[in-house]
Design a protein around this motif. Structure first.
Motif, PDB file in Angstrom:
ATOM      1  N   GLU A   1       0.836  -1.211   0.000  1.00 51.89           N
ATOM      2  CA  GLU A   1       0.000   0.000   0.000  1.00 51.89           C
ATOM      3  C   GLU A   1       0.866   1.254   0.000  1.00 51.89           C
ATOM      4  OE1 GLU A   1      -2.777   1.617   3.403  1.00 51.89           O
ATOM      5  OE2 GLU A   1      -3.761  -0.098   2.441  1.00 51.89           O
ATOM      6  N   LEU A   2       1.917   1.242   0.800  1.00 53.37           N
ATOM      7  CA  LEU A   2       2.816   2.403   0.875  1.00 53.37           C
ATOM      8  C   LEU A   2       3.529   2.635  -0.464  1.00 53.37           C
ATOM      9  CD1 LEU A   2       4.391   1.891   4.424  1.00 53.37           C
ATOM     10  CD2 LEU A   2       2.802   3.697   3.739  1.00 53.37           C
ATOM     11  N   LYS A   3       3.843   1.547  -1.160  1.00 53.08           N
ATOM     12  CA  LYS A   3       4.482   1.687  -2.473  1.00 53.08           C
ATOM     13  C   LYS A   3       3.550   2.394  -3.452  1.00 53.08           C
ATOM     14  CE  LYS A   3       7.585  -2.354  -2.435  1.00 53.08           C
ATOM     15  NZ  LYS A   3       7.785  -3.716  -2.993  1.00 53.08           N
ATOM     16  N   GLN A   4       2.274   1.997  -3.467  1.00 53.27           N
ATOM     17  CA  GLN A   4       1.315   2.632  -4.377  1.00 53.27           C
ATOM     18  C   GLN A   4       1.158   4.114  -4.063  1.00 53.27           C
ATOM     19  OE1 GLN A   4       0.057   1.170  -7.092  1.00 53.27           O
ATOM     20  NE2 GLN A   4       1.333  -0.583  -6.478  1.00 53.27           N
ATOM     21  N   THR A   5       1.104   4.424  -2.776  1.00 47.97           N
ATOM     22  CA  THR A   5       1.009   5.828  -2.356  1.00 47.97           C
ATOM     23  C   THR A   5       2.239   6.603  -2.808  1.00 47.97           C
ATOM     24  OG1 THR A   5      -0.274   5.180  -0.411  1.00 47.97           O
ATOM     25  CG2 THR A   5       0.727   7.374  -0.366  1.00 47.97           C
ATOM     26  N   ALA A   6       3.413   5.974  -2.679  1.00 41.74           N
ATOM     27  CA  ALA A   6       4.663   6.636  -3.065  1.00 41.74           C
ATOM     28  C   ALA A   6       4.707   6.917  -4.561  1.00 41.74           C
ATOM     29  CB  ALA A   6       5.847   5.768  -2.653  1.00 41.74           C
ATOM     30  N   ILE A   7       4.243   5.946  -5.365  1.00 40.39           N
ATOM     31  CA  ILE A   7       4.210   6.146  -6.820  1.00 40.39           C
ATOM     32  C   ILE A   7       3.289   7.316  -7.170  1.00 40.39           C
ATOM     33  CG2 ILE A   7       3.436   5.118  -9.002  1.00 40.39           C
ATOM     34  CD1 ILE A   7       4.344   2.380  -7.826  1.00 40.39           C
ATOM     35  N   PHE A   8       2.129   7.362  -6.507  1.00 39.30           N
ATOM     36  CA  PHE A   8       1.173   8.450  -6.752  1.00 39.30           C
ATOM     37  C   PHE A   8       1.778   9.804  -6.357  1.00 39.30           C
ATOM     38  CE2 PHE A   8      -2.199  11.266  -5.181  1.00 39.30           C
ATOM     39  CZ  PHE A   8      -2.992  11.366  -6.322  1.00 39.30           C
ATOM     40  N   LYS A   9       2.401   9.843  -5.174  1.00 37.21           N
ATOM     41  CA  LYS A   9       2.994  11.100  -4.699  1.00 37.21           C
ATOM     42  C   LYS A   9       4.110  11.575  -5.623  1.00 37.21           C
ATOM     43  CE  LYS A   9       2.308  10.812   0.339  1.00 37.21           C
ATOM     44  NZ  LYS A   9       3.017  10.589   1.632  1.00 37.21           N
ATOM     45  N   SER A  10       4.936  10.636  -6.077  1.00 36.26           N
ATOM     46  CA  SER A  10       6.097  11.023  -6.902  1.00 36.26           C
ATOM     47  C   SER A  10       5.656  11.580  -8.249  1.00 36.26           C
ATOM     48  CB  SER A  10       7.031   9.831  -7.107  1.00 36.26           C
ATOM     49  OG  SER A  10       6.407   8.816  -7.876  1.00 36.26           O
TER      50      SER A  10
END
Length: 280
Positions: free
Chosen positions: A222-231
């Motif tokens: 979940e944190l990876k998906q959030t990170a991709i979105f944020k980046s």
């Protein structure tokens, strides 16, 4: 660069006898400083003891703590009831190369003591971070000081280094992450005691307070998906030359490591405030 001595860190080196000897000697020293020379109290010790002794097979443990003196490790493990002298149960720890691995003798000693050399400023993809990952992959216990250096002032926990977060994110099995905050080691081994230097031996008659927190849960996918979105929605540029990490480019990795680090920092700060309130 010839002082890394990975072979000396292996459990089967000379039948394991040198490691057991060093761990027992250092463990006895830690017990003496923590229990005999000073007064050490530990809150929620059972959480740590249970995870060290009987966590699920194959699940790694990462403990993180503040860093108040050069004695934090090993003395923080010297409290009553902890298996400090058990070489199999004892932690691995990331240790500063410029302090612990300055020469062949020190390198051999600290390798036997289950220390991994880390070059400060060397980045999260430096050589021996891979070694730390391999240990986590084997279900080992690793301790880190994510502040990266000693802070003896009673100040809020500042921004953490990203190395610990990267290990949590990159480990094949997500580690159990247990925060620990302590106070009092800065009095046992003050940085500026005599002529601006540390004392030659640990001081005594001090109160050491340790609070063990509860495990911090991380849903890495979940944190990876959030990170991709944020980046994708960030204008910040990344140019460290980091290798891709699955679907995460360097910008996404930064977002991921910042997020994990900030969660750890917030928990550590709450524990720090709790320690200061309960300080005698």
């Amino acid at each position: 660069m010839g002082r890394k001595m990975e072979w000396a860190g292996k459990a089967n080196h000379l039948g394991g006898l040198p490691r057991k000897t060093v761990i027992m000697a250092v463990g006895a020293f830690a017990k003496a400083v923590a229990v005999l020379l000073n007064s050490t109290s530990v809150q929620n010790a059972d959480s740590l003891l249970n995870l060290v002794r009987s966590r699920p097979p194959g699940v790694p443990l990462i403990t993180v703590s503040n860093h108040m003196s050069t004695l934090d490790d090993p003395v923080m493990w010297g409290f009553k009831g902890f298996p400090t002298c058990n070489a199999d149960l004892q932690r691995w720890v990331l240790a500063a190369e410029d302090i612990c691995f300055k020469n062949t003798v020190l390198s051999y000693f600290f390798r036997l003591g289950k220390c991994i050399p880390i070059t400060r400023g060397g980045g999260i993809y430096q050589e021996h971070m891979t070694e730390a990952l391999e240990l986590l992959n084997s279900g080992e216990w690793l301790h880190t000081f994510p502040q990266g250096k000693v802070y003896q002032e009673d100040e809020p926990i500042g921004r953490l280094k990203w190395g610990t977060a990267s290990l949590i994110a990159r480990a094949p099995v997500t580690p159990i992450v247990l925060p620990i905050i302590h106070h009092g080691f800065e009095k046992v081994m003050p940085e500026k005691y005599l002529f601006g230097r540390r004392p030659p031996i640990p001081l005594w008659n001090k109160n050491i307070k340790i609070i063990v927190g509860e495990p911090i849960e991380f849903n890495i996918s979940e944190l990876k998906q959030t990170a991709i979105f944020k980046s994708r929605n960030s204008s910040a540029s990344s140019n460290e030359g980091w290798p891709p990490f699955g679907p995460l480019d360097e910008a996404a990795q930064r977002c991921l490591y910042i997020d994990i680090s900030e969660r750890i920092r917030c928990v550590m700060e709450k524990l720090r405030v709790s320690v200061m309130k309960s300080k005698v």
